[in-house]
Motif scaffolding. Structure first.
Motif, PDB file in Angstrom:
ATOM      1  N   ALA A  59       0.840  -1.192   0.000  1.00 38.48           N
ATOM      2  CA  ALA A  59       0.000   0.000   0.000  1.00 38.48           C
ATOM      3  C   ALA A  59       0.876   1.243   0.000  1.00 38.48           C
ATOM      4  CB  ALA A  59      -0.907   0.016   1.231  1.00 38.48           C
ATOM      5  N   THR A  60       0.320   2.321  -0.526  1.00 34.91           N
ATOM      6  CA  THR A  60       0.932   3.647  -0.445  1.00 34.91           C
ATOM      7  C   THR A  60      -0.117   4.602   0.097  1.00 34.91           C
ATOM      8  OG1 THR A  60       2.377   3.199  -2.339  1.00 34.91           O
ATOM      9  CG2 THR A  60       2.044   5.515  -1.744  1.00 34.91           C
ATOM     10  N   VAL A  61       0.294   5.405   1.081  1.00 40.30           N
ATOM     11  CA  VAL A  61      -0.594   6.399   1.681  1.00 40.30           C
ATOM     12  C   VAL A  61       0.063   7.763   1.500  1.00 40.30           C
ATOM     13  CG1 VAL A  61      -1.821   7.122   3.765  1.00 40.30           C
ATOM     14  CG2 VAL A  61      -1.323   4.687   3.388  1.00 40.30           C
ATOM     15  N   VAL A  62      -0.692   8.727   0.955  1.00 40.79           N
ATOM     16  CA  VAL A  62      -0.155  10.064   0.690  1.00 40.79           C
ATOM     17  C   VAL A  62      -0.991  11.106   1.429  1.00 40.79           C
ATOM     18  CG1 VAL A  62       0.369  11.784  -1.088  1.00 40.79           C
ATOM     19  CG2 VAL A  62       0.648   9.340  -1.596  1.00 40.79           C
ATOM     20  N   PHE A  63      -0.298  11.947   2.190  1.00 37.88           N
ATOM     21  CA  PHE A  63      -0.911  13.078   2.892  1.00 37.88           C
ATOM     22  C   PHE A  63      -0.451  14.362   2.203  1.00 37.88           C
ATOM     23  CE2 PHE A  63      -0.384   9.752   6.042  1.00 37.88           C
ATOM     24  CZ  PHE A  63      -1.567   9.774   6.756  1.00 37.88           C
ATOM     25  N   GLN A  64      -1.281  15.416   2.261  1.00 33.41           N
ATOM     26  CA  GLN A  64      -0.914  16.702   1.671  1.00 33.41           C
ATOM     27  C   GLN A  64      -1.338  17.827   2.600  1.00 33.41           C
ATOM     28  OE1 GLN A  64      -2.761  17.611  -2.063  1.00 33.41           O
ATOM     29  NE2 GLN A  64      -1.719  19.569  -2.253  1.00 33.41           N
ATOM     30  N   SER A  65      -0.490  18.843   2.671  1.00 39.27           N
ATOM     31  CA  SER A  65      -0.806  20.077   3.377  1.00 39.27           C
ATOM     32  C   SER A  65      -0.253  21.219   2.548  1.00 39.27           C
ATOM     33  CB  SER A  65      -0.177  20.079   4.774  1.00 39.27           C
ATOM     34  OG  SER A  65      -0.410  21.318   5.412  1.00 39.27           O
ATOM     35  N   GLY A  66      -1.148  21.976   1.932  1.00 42.29           N
ATOM     36  CA  GLY A  66      -0.700  23.040   1.038  1.00 42.29           C
ATOM     37  C   GLY A  66       0.108  22.452  -0.107  1.00 42.29           C
ATOM     38  N   ARG A  67       1.335  22.957  -0.292  1.00 42.01           N
ATOM     39  CA  ARG A  67       2.205  22.437  -1.352  1.00 42.01           C
ATOM     40  C   ARG A  67       3.104  21.299  -0.875  1.00 42.01           C
ATOM     41  NH1 ARG A  67       3.142  26.051  -5.956  1.00 42.01           N
ATOM     42  NH2 ARG A  67       1.702  27.785  -5.759  1.00 42.01           N
ATOM     43  N   ARG A  68       3.027  21.007   0.410  1.00 41.12           N
ATOM     44  CA  ARG A  68       3.848  19.924   0.977  1.00 41.12           C
ATOM     45  C   ARG A  68       3.065  18.610   0.948  1.00 41.12           C
ATOM     46  NH1 ARG A  68       4.432  21.253   6.493  1.00 41.12           N
ATOM     47  NH2 ARG A  68       5.802  19.464   6.636  1.00 41.12           N
ATOM     48  N   TRP A  69       3.796  17.515   0.825  1.00 37.96           N
ATOM     49  CA  TRP A  69       3.156  16.211   0.836  1.00 37.96           C
ATOM     50  C   TRP A  69       4.135  15.183   1.380  1.00 37.96           C
ATOM     51  CZ3 TRP A  69       5.633  12.480  -2.022  1.00 37.96           C
ATOM     52  CH2 TRP A  69       6.487  12.931  -3.035  1.00 37.96           C
ATOM     53  N   ALA A  70       3.587  14.055   1.793  1.00 39.22           N
ATOM     54  CA  ALA A  70       4.408  12.935   2.256  1.00 39.22           C
ATOM     55  C   ALA A  70       3.764  11.644   1.785  1.00 39.22           C
ATOM     56  CB  ALA A  70       4.525  12.943   3.776  1.00 39.22           C
ATOM     57  N   SER A  71       4.601  10.729   1.342  1.00 45.52           N
ATOM     58  CA  SER A  71       4.163   9.440   0.843  1.00 45.52           C
ATOM     59  C   SER A  71       4.792   8.339   1.699  1.00 45.52           C
ATOM     60  CB  SER A  71       4.598   9.288  -0.614  1.00 45.52           C
ATOM     61  OG  SER A  71       4.380   7.988  -1.082  1.00 45.52           O
ATOM     62  N   VAL A  72       3.969   7.404   2.146  1.00 45.93           N
ATOM     63  CA  VAL A  72       4.444   6.276   2.929  1.00 45.93           C
ATOM     64  C   VAL A  72       4.097   5.005   2.173  1.00 45.93           C
ATOM     65  CG1 VAL A  72       4.317   5.049   5.131  1.00 45.93           C
ATOM     66  CG2 VAL A  72       4.072   7.551   5.077  1.00 45.93           C
ATOM     67  N   GLU A  73       5.132   4.263   1.764  1.00 48.23           N
ATOM     68  CA  GLU A  73       4.931   2.992   1.084  1.00 48.23           C
ATOM     69  C   GLU A  73       5.274   1.875   2.063  1.00 48.23           C
ATOM     70  OE1 GLU A  73       7.216   2.680  -2.543  1.00 48.23           O
ATOM     71  OE2 GLU A  73       7.118   4.861  -2.792  1.00 48.23           O
ATOM     72  N   GLY A  74       4.534   0.777   1.982  1.00 43.35           N
ATOM     73  CA  GLY A  74       4.858  -0.340   2.850  1.00 43.35           C
ATOM     74  C   GLY A  74       3.886  -1.485   2.711  1.00 43.35           C
ATOM     75  N   THR A  75       4.015  -2.403   3.643  1.00 45.27           N
ATOM     76  CA  THR A  75       3.164  -3.589   3.695  1.00 45.27           C
ATOM     77  C   THR A  75       2.083  -3.362   4.740  1.00 45.27           C
ATOM     78  OG1 THR A  75       5.026  -4.980   3.087  1.00 45.27           O
ATOM     79  CG2 THR A  75       3.139  -6.077   4.097  1.00 45.27           C
ATOM     80  N   ALA A  76       0.860  -3.700   4.375  1.00 44.46           N
ATOM     81  CA  ALA A  76      -0.280  -3.493   5.269  1.00 44.46           C
ATOM     82  C   ALA A  76      -0.569  -4.762   6.067  1.00 44.46           C
ATOM     83  CB  ALA A  76      -1.504  -3.089   4.468  1.00 44.46           C
ATOM     84  N   ASP A  77      -0.615  -4.608   7.384  1.00 45.09           N
ATOM     85  CA  ASP A  77      -1.150  -5.653   8.244  1.00 45.09           C
ATOM     86  C   ASP A  77      -2.619  -5.336   8.446  1.00 45.09           C
ATOM     87  OD1 ASP A  77       1.270  -6.972   8.575  1.00 45.09           O
ATOM     88  OD2 ASP A  77       1.757  -5.943  10.448  1.00 45.09           O
ATOM     89  N   LEU A  78      -3.465  -6.335   8.276  1.00 47.91           N
ATOM     90  CA  LEU A  78      -4.907  -6.174   8.440  1.00 47.91           C
ATOM     91  C   LEU A  78      -5.317  -6.883   9.718  1.00 47.91           C
ATOM     92  CD1 LEU A  78      -5.852  -7.060   4.767  1.00 47.91           C
ATOM     93  CD2 LEU A  78      -5.288  -4.812   5.720  1.00 47.91           C
ATOM     94  N   ILE A  79      -5.974  -6.154  10.600  1.00 46.64           N
ATOM     95  CA  ILE A  79      -6.392  -6.717  11.877  1.00 46.64           C
ATOM     96  C   ILE A  79      -7.839  -6.309  12.097  1.00 46.64           C
ATOM     97  CG2 ILE A  79      -5.939  -6.853  14.339  1.00 46.64           C
ATOM     98  CD1 ILE A  79      -3.075  -5.852  13.772  1.00 46.64           C
ATOM     99  N   GLY A  80      -8.740  -7.286  12.084  1.00 44.68           N
ATOM    100  CA  GLY A  80     -10.137  -6.940  12.231  1.00 44.68           C
ATOM    101  C   GLY A  80     -11.018  -8.130  12.515  1.00 44.68           C
ATOM    102  N   TYR A  81     -12.310  -7.870  12.516  1.00 49.13           N
ATOM    103  CA  TYR A  81     -13.284  -8.919  12.800  1.00 49.13           C
ATOM    104  C   TYR A  81     -13.188 -10.059  11.795  1.00 49.13           C
ATOM    105  CZ  TYR A  81     -15.192  -5.970  16.384  1.00 49.13           C
ATOM    106  OH  TYR A  81     -15.330  -5.224  17.526  1.00 49.13           O
ATOM    107  N   ALA A  82     -12.926  -9.752  10.533  1.00 48.34           N
ATOM    108  CA  ALA A  82     -12.762 -10.779   9.508  1.00 48.34           C
ATOM    109  C   ALA A  82     -11.296 -10.979   9.144  1.00 48.34           C
ATOM    110  CB  ALA A  82     -13.568 -10.411   8.266  1.00 48.34           C
ATOM    111  N   ASP A  83     -10.411 -10.314   9.873  1.00 52.15           N
ATOM    112  CA  ASP A  83      -8.970 -10.388   9.599  1.00 52.15           C
ATOM    113  C   ASP A  83      -8.217 -10.667  10.902  1.00 52.15           C
ATOM    114  OD1 ASP A  83      -8.825  -9.610   6.700  1.00 52.15           O
ATOM    115  OD2 ASP A  83      -9.860  -7.845   7.484  1.00 52.15           O
ATOM    116  N   PRO A  84      -8.317 -11.911  11.405  1.00 53.42           N
ATOM    117  CA  PRO A  84      -7.599 -12.220  12.646  1.00 53.42           C
ATOM    118  C   PRO A  84      -6.092 -12.075  12.462  1.00 53.42           C
ATOM    119  CG  PRO A  84      -8.574 -14.209  11.683  1.00 53.42           C
ATOM    120  CD  PRO A  84      -9.026 -13.048  10.844  1.00 53.42           C
ATOM    121  N   PHE A  85      -5.418 -11.756  13.558  1.00 51.74           N
ATOM    122  CA  PHE A  85      -3.969 -11.520  13.517  1.00 51.74           C
ATOM    123  C   PHE A  85      -3.379 -12.137  14.782  1.00 51.74           C
ATOM    124  CE2 PHE A  85      -0.037  -9.073  13.642  1.00 51.74           C
ATOM    125  CZ  PHE A  85       0.273  -8.907  12.297  1.00 51.74           C
ATOM    126  N   ASP A  86      -2.344 -12.956  14.619  1.00 46.75           N
ATOM    127  CA  ASP A  86      -1.707 -13.603  15.769  1.00 46.75           C
ATOM    128  C   ASP A  86      -1.315 -12.574  16.818  1.00 46.75           C
ATOM    129  OD1 ASP A  86      -1.951 -16.169  14.781  1.00 46.75           O
ATOM    130  OD2 ASP A  86       0.083 -16.242  13.954  1.00 46.75           O
TER     131      ASP A  86
END
Length: 146
Positions: free
Chosen positions: A69-96
């Motif tokens: 996954a990639t997540v991008v935030f922006q504030s005015g002309r500035r931005w930041a991009s975070v790339e990585g692997t998503a861990d899913l933890i939820g009711y249908a996504d159990p996680f050890d």
């Protein structure tokens, strides 16, 4: 190289709205807007980008099959991009290492990390269970901030 501290500073100045991108089966990119923030992973303790999503979301289906996954935030002309692997933890996504009570608290933690607050946490917990929400925790492998 930028860090999550740079991302946190950008979020503080511009808000928690972000665009998250995941990969479809055909290799094309699907993007959607989320409200996200920096949170602590409940198992590893590392800092991650966190947001929640209902069990019916398309992005969750794609991330289950291909967790990059990639997540991008922006504030005015500035931005930041975070790339990585998503861990899913939820009711249908159990996680050890994450039990039912841990999940309830994690969903609250992801929500508050994304700038949320609630007057009735019991009602919030009930809604999360009814929507079968999952927390998406993106473990950064590359961060770019401009």
């Amino acid at each position: 190289m930028a860090t999550l501290d740079d991302v946190r500073a950008l979020i503080d100045s511009g808000g928690h709205q972000a665009v998250v991108s995941a990969t479809r089966a055909d290799g094309s990119i699907q993007s959607s807007v989320v409200v996200a923030g920096v949170a602590q992973h409940p198992v590893t303790g590392e800092h991650v980008i966190a947001f929640t999503t209902p069990a019916t979301s398309v992005k969750l289906r794609f991330l289950r099959a291909r967790p990059a996954a990639t997540v991008v935030f922006q504030s005015g002309r500035r931005w930041a991009s975070v790339e990585g692997t998503a861990d899913l933890i939820g009711y249908a996504d159990p996680f050890d290492g994450v039990g039912a009570e841990d999940l309830r608290l994690l969903l609250r933690h992801a929500f508050t990390a994304a700038g949320g607050s609630h007057d009735d946490w019991a009602a919030y917990d009930q809604a999360m269970a009814e929507q079968r929400r999952s927390a998406v925790l993106v473990r950064p492998s590359r961060i770019v901030a401009m």
